[in-house]
Design a protein around this motif. Structure first.
Motif, PDB file in Angstrom:
ATOM      1  N   ALA A  45       0.833  -1.203   0.000  1.00  0.00           N
ATOM      2  CA  ALA A  45       0.000   0.000   0.000  1.00  0.00           C
ATOM      3  C   ALA A  45       0.869   1.254   0.000  1.00  0.00           C
ATOM      4  CB  ALA A  45      -0.929  -0.012   1.215  1.00  0.00           C
ATOM      5  N   ILE A  46       1.937   1.257   0.755  1.00  0.00           N
ATOM      6  CA  ILE A  46       2.849   2.402   0.788  1.00  0.00           C
ATOM      7  C   ILE A  46       3.507   2.577  -0.590  1.00  0.00           C
ATOM      8  CG2 ILE A  46       5.017   3.263   1.762  1.00  0.00           C
ATOM      9  CD1 ILE A  46       4.117   1.975   4.430  1.00  0.00           C
ATOM     10  N   ALA A  47       3.962   1.478  -1.185  1.00  0.00           N
ATOM     11  CA  ALA A  47       4.589   1.548  -2.513  1.00  0.00           C
ATOM     12  C   ALA A  47       3.594   2.042  -3.544  1.00  0.00           C
ATOM     13  CB  ALA A  47       5.131   0.177  -2.892  1.00  0.00           C
ATOM     14  N   ALA A  48       2.373   1.565  -3.495  1.00  0.00           N
ATOM     15  CA  ALA A  48       1.357   2.029  -4.461  1.00  0.00           C
ATOM     16  C   ALA A  48       1.067   3.506  -4.251  1.00  0.00           C
ATOM     17  CB  ALA A  48       0.078   1.208  -4.295  1.00  0.00           C
ATOM     18  N   GLY A  49       1.049   3.959  -3.008  1.00  0.00           N
ATOM     19  CA  GLY A  49       0.834   5.378  -2.741  1.00  0.00           C
ATOM     20  C   GLY A  49       1.955   6.246  -3.275  1.00  0.00           C
ATOM     21  N   ILE A  50       3.181   5.769  -3.164  1.00  0.00           N
ATOM     22  CA  ILE A  50       4.326   6.531  -3.661  1.00  0.00           C
ATOM     23  C   ILE A  50       4.309   6.569  -5.191  1.00  0.00           C
ATOM     24  CG2 ILE A  50       6.846   6.485  -3.883  1.00  0.00           C
ATOM     25  CD1 ILE A  50       6.915   5.396  -0.993  1.00  0.00           C
ATOM     26  N   ILE A  51       3.978   5.443  -5.817  1.00  0.00           N
ATOM     27  CA  ILE A  51       3.980   5.381  -7.281  1.00  0.00           C
ATOM     28  C   ILE A  51       2.887   6.269  -7.860  1.00  0.00           C
ATOM     29  CG2 ILE A  51       3.511   3.847  -9.241  1.00  0.00           C
ATOM     30  CD1 ILE A  51       4.924   1.629  -7.634  1.00  0.00           C
ATOM     31  N   THR A  52       1.719   6.276  -7.271  1.00  0.00           N
ATOM     32  CA  THR A  52       0.593   7.045  -7.817  1.00  0.00           C
ATOM     33  C   THR A  52       0.592   8.508  -7.397  1.00  0.00           C
ATOM     34  OG1 THR A  52      -0.840   6.345  -6.002  1.00  0.00           O
ATOM     35  CG2 THR A  52      -0.845   4.989  -7.991  1.00  0.00           C
ATOM     36  N   ALA A  53       1.467   8.884  -6.488  1.00  0.00           N
ATOM     37  CA  ALA A  53       1.476  10.281  -6.022  1.00  0.00           C
ATOM     38  C   ALA A  53       2.131  11.193  -7.031  1.00  0.00           C
ATOM     39  CB  ALA A  53       2.211  10.374  -4.694  1.00  0.00           C
TER      40      ALA A  53
END
Length: 53
Positions: A45-53
């Motif tokens: 979830a953290i990685a997906a948040g960083i990628i989509t930010a």
């Protein structure tokens, strides 16, 4: 009788050992597995948040 003889011969030739019966998991093992899965999901979830930010 023939099937038993064939199985015995196969075990001797190939050195196959019978597998042990699996034991049901304990409560502690399930808790540890759940914590690992939750931790991996948190990292994803953290990685997906960083990628989509």
């Amino acid at each position: 009788m023939i099937a038993n003889l064939h199985q015995t011969a196969t075990n001797v030739i190939y050195g196959v050992r019978e597998q042990k019966v699996t034991q049901p998991s304990t409560y502690k093992q399930r808790v540890v597995a759940d914590r690992i899965v939750i931790f991996v999901m948190l990292l994803l979830a953290i990685a997906a948040g960083i990628i989509t930010a």
